[in-house]
Structures are given as C-alpha cells and as structure tokens.
Design a protein around this motif. Structure first.
Motif, PDB file in Angstrom:
ATOM      1  N   TRP A  48     -44.190  15.201 -15.124  1.00 16.32           N
ATOM      2  CA  TRP A  48     -43.963  15.193 -16.568  1.00 16.32           C
ATOM      3  C   TRP A  48     -43.184  14.005 -17.110  1.00 16.32           C
ATOM      4  O   TRP A  48     -43.175  13.807 -18.326  1.00 16.32           O
ATOM      5  N   SER A  70     -46.093  23.512 -21.706  1.00 15.85           N
ATOM      6  CA  SER A  70     -46.753  24.694 -22.262  1.00 15.85           C
ATOM      7  C   SER A  70     -48.067  24.353 -22.951  1.00 15.85           C
ATOM      8  O   SER A  70     -48.942  25.208 -23.105  1.00 15.85           O
ATOM      9  N   GLY A  71     -48.229  23.104 -23.353  1.00 14.82           N
ATOM     10  CA  GLY A  71     -49.466  22.693 -24.004  1.00 14.82           C
ATOM     11  C   GLY A  71     -50.584  22.351 -23.032  1.00 14.82           C
ATOM     12  O   GLY A  71     -51.699  22.035 -23.464  1.00 14.82           O
ATOM     13  N   TYR A  72     -50.286  22.414 -21.739  1.00 15.86           N
ATOM     14  CA  TYR A  72     -51.283  22.056 -20.732  1.00 15.86           C
ATOM     15  C   TYR A  72     -51.398  23.143 -19.671  1.00 15.86           C
ATOM     16  O   TYR A  72     -51.633  22.863 -18.499  1.00 15.86           O
ATOM     17  N   ALA A  73     -51.259  24.382 -20.102  1.00 15.52           N
ATOM     18  CA  ALA A  73     -51.310  25.506 -19.166  1.00 15.52           C
ATOM     19  C   ALA A  73     -52.734  25.796 -18.704  1.00 15.52           C
ATOM     20  O   ALA A  73     -52.946  26.311 -17.609  1.00 15.52           O
ATOM     21  N   ALA A  87     -40.429  21.677 -20.525  1.00 15.70           N
ATOM     22  CA  ALA A  87     -41.093  22.979 -20.558  1.00 15.70           C
ATOM     23  C   ALA A  87     -41.970  23.118 -21.798  1.00 15.70           C
ATOM     24  O   ALA A  87     -43.071  23.687 -21.742  1.00 15.70           O
ATOM     25  N   ASP A  88     -41.498  22.599 -22.932  1.00 14.52           N
ATOM     26  CA  ASP A  88     -42.270  22.659 -24.167  1.00 14.52           C
ATOM     27  C   ASP A  88     -43.548  21.823 -24.049  1.00 14.52           C
ATOM     28  O   ASP A  88     -44.626  22.258 -24.453  1.00 14.52           O
TER      29      ASP A  88
END
Length: 350
Positions: free
Chosen positions: A182, A211-214, A207-208
C-alpha cells in the motif's frame, strides 16, 4: 507446439529447499542453546549462532528476534523489501515448525502494536516514533499512499540513514508486507510537510484505501509495442507480487490467432476461441487455489500472450501445456521460467 523450461532454475530451487531443510534441522538441534541465550538476554550470543545459519540459506536475507504476537519471541527472516528474495523467505517460514509458547516464525517484519512507544538509536540520535510526522497523499484511482516522512533528527542524518529509519518506522506501523502492498513513493524530508499528521494515523489511512480494493478487479490498458503496433492488455488490479509470495514461476502462454482486424487484434472466431481457452485455463487455476494466479493477458500483432505466476511445486505449468495441445490457430507455445521479481510483468505491476 513448443514447450520451454530451464533445468538450472530447478536445480537452484532444489538447492534452496535443501538449505531451508538444513536450517530447521539445525534449529531443532540448537534450540536449547538459543532458548538459554534469549532467557539471559544475550543478543550477541544469538548473533553468533543465527547469523551464519540464516546466511547459509541466502547471504542477503535479514534476520531479527522481535516480540511475538502470540509467543514470547518471533524469529523473523525477511527479504527486507527485496522482491527477488521474498519467495525464499516465505518458503523458509512455510517449512517452520508449529509455533509454541516461546517461538513463532515470520517471513517479514510484523506491525508492532506498541510502535508509539518505540525509540531506537539512529546515527547517534534518539529516533522516537511518537515524534515522526507524515505527509500523506493518495493518488486518484491508485491503490497506494505516498509518504513524506519528517523527524526532528533527520536534518542531522545523511540521506541513506534517513531512508533506513523511515522504512523501519513504516514496518513498525504497518508490517513489512503491507508497506509493500500500500505504500508508494517514500520521501524522507528535513522539513515538516504541509498538513503532516502524526505517524500513528498511517494504519487508518491505509485501511481506508484498502477498503476500496476488497473485490477482484481487472483493468483494460491500451498502448503500443516497441515497433509501434497497437497493443491491448487486460490486467488484474491491483497486481503485486507480495500478494502471491510463493508464485515465483512465470508461465507465458503464447497463442497465435488467425482472425484479426487492421490493427492486428483478434476478432470473430479467434476472439471466441481465445475467450474459451482462458475460461478453461481459469477453471484449472481455480482448482490450484493460492498456487497460481492469472496476472494479465495482452494481444498484439496476431498473438495473445497470457501471463500466469505459479508456485513451481504445483501443477500450473502442466495444465498450461495440456491446454495448448488443442489450439488450432497456429503453433502455440509455453515458456516457463523462474521470475521471483515478476520482471516479465513489470509494465503491469501496480
């Protein structure tokens, strides 16, 4: 049909396997002595025993003893950011004995939950993480965080030492693998960036972004070859070797196609045949689980090249060679080579 492989790479992998097995045999034999040294706080004694044992696997692997997450101590043997060595470190950890109350084993530095309380000496100065400030930038539509790091002692340090201290701090905050996943550009600074925040906020920002690439995503890319021919590629996104650390075997499947447009791209029956081939390939790879990943495919000048990365101890290469037997539009080929740094897919890496 043409099949390619490299015997010397198989021999090298076998040598690494023997070295890893030798390390764990040595560990079991030497452990009583190591346990005593840890209990007595004899860091120098550990160096004397562990340094040559780890170097026997590979001289550029880095080791350290850290507080464990569940056990009292963690033995970490890491590639220290070297993508070429990461698979070796993970194979070392996979061969480790089960963790117990005293020891656990990791192939990369783990995030330290007490990071805010850590202080070490760097270049003769106290490097306290609670004084580290970060300027954070998240590029639009990119799965990364660019970091500019400032600490009051950085003005007194040379550039290399500033970078080493910054990388160590990021490992403490996120863990080495999440830094690779990241964190993008890293810039140690001798002045505090505008809108800098305390370093302890970095895990929440990452973490934010994560979360957009889960969910699995694919992106379509267009470009040109070195000769100027049009090229179209479909690529897994994000695409990062750290997510598949044991997949250091590159399998390139080249399929010539007969039906193409004026740009050399597949159309009509060839496009249907290519889609059918990939569906059958994906079905086989799914059965291999984490042992293989379809990374990308590209089409140009009458050929489609499919890039697969796999654990060389698995059967992905065998499946690829079996599947091309039925290809009817020209002579297909499968090239298999060791590629721990994913250099063949370098243009597509996130």
């Amino acid at each position: 049909m043409r099949l390619f492989g490299r015997k010397d790479e198989e021999e090298e992998a076998g040598g690494h396997d023997e070295a890893i097995a030798g390390f764990w045999t040595w560990w079991q034999e030497t452990r009583p002595r190591l346990d005593s040294l840890v209990a007595e706080g004899e860091a120098g004694g550990l160096e004397e025993w562990l340094a040559p044992a780890v170097a026997a696997i590979h001289p550029e692997l880095v080791w350290e003893v850290a507080p464990g997450r569940e056990a009292a101590h963690a033995l970490v043997v890491t590639a220290a950011g070297d993508a070429e060595l990461r698979p070796l470190a993970h194979r070392w950890a996979r061969a480790a004995p089960d963790a117990d109350l005293l020891w656990e084993f990791h192939p990369s530095r783990q995030a330290n939950p007490q990071a805010a309380e850590l202080t070490i000496e760097v270049g003769g100065y106290a490097f306290a993480l609670d004084k580290l400030m970060l300027g954070l930038r998240v590029p639009r539509n990119q799965p990364r965080v660019d970091v500019a790091a400032y600490h009051p002692i950085f003005a007194e340090l040379d550039e290399e030492t500033r970078m080493e201290a910054t990388l160590l701090a990021l490992d403490w905050l996120l863990g080495e693998d999440d830094v690779a996943r990241w964190v993008g550009e890293i810039t140690p600074a001798t002045f505090q960036p505008i809108d800098a925040v305390a370093a302890m906020h970095l895990p929440a920002v990452v973490a934010d972004v994560a979360s957009g690439y889960a969910e699995e995503e694919w992106v379509l890319l267009q470009g040109q070859t070195a000769t100027g021919a049009p090229l179209v590629a479909t690529v897994r996104h994000p695409l990062r070797p750290v997510d598949h650390p044991l997949c250091d075997q590159h399998i390139a499947i080249t399929l010539p196609y007969a039906h193409r447009d004026e740009n050399g791209l597949p159309v009509d029956g060839s496009l249907e045949a290519l889609r059918d081939f990939e569906e059958r390939l994906v079905a086989r790879l799914l059965k291999l689980g984490d042992d293989a990943v379809l990374a990308a495919h590209l089409s140009t000048e009458g050929h489609r090249i499919i890039h697969v990365y796999a654990d060389p101890t698995g059967d992905a290469a065998i499946h690829a060679k079996e599947l091309i037997v039925g290809w009817e539009e020209g002579e297909p080929r499968v090239d298999v080579a060791a590629d721990p740094g994913w250099t063949a897919a370098a243009p597509f890496l996130t």
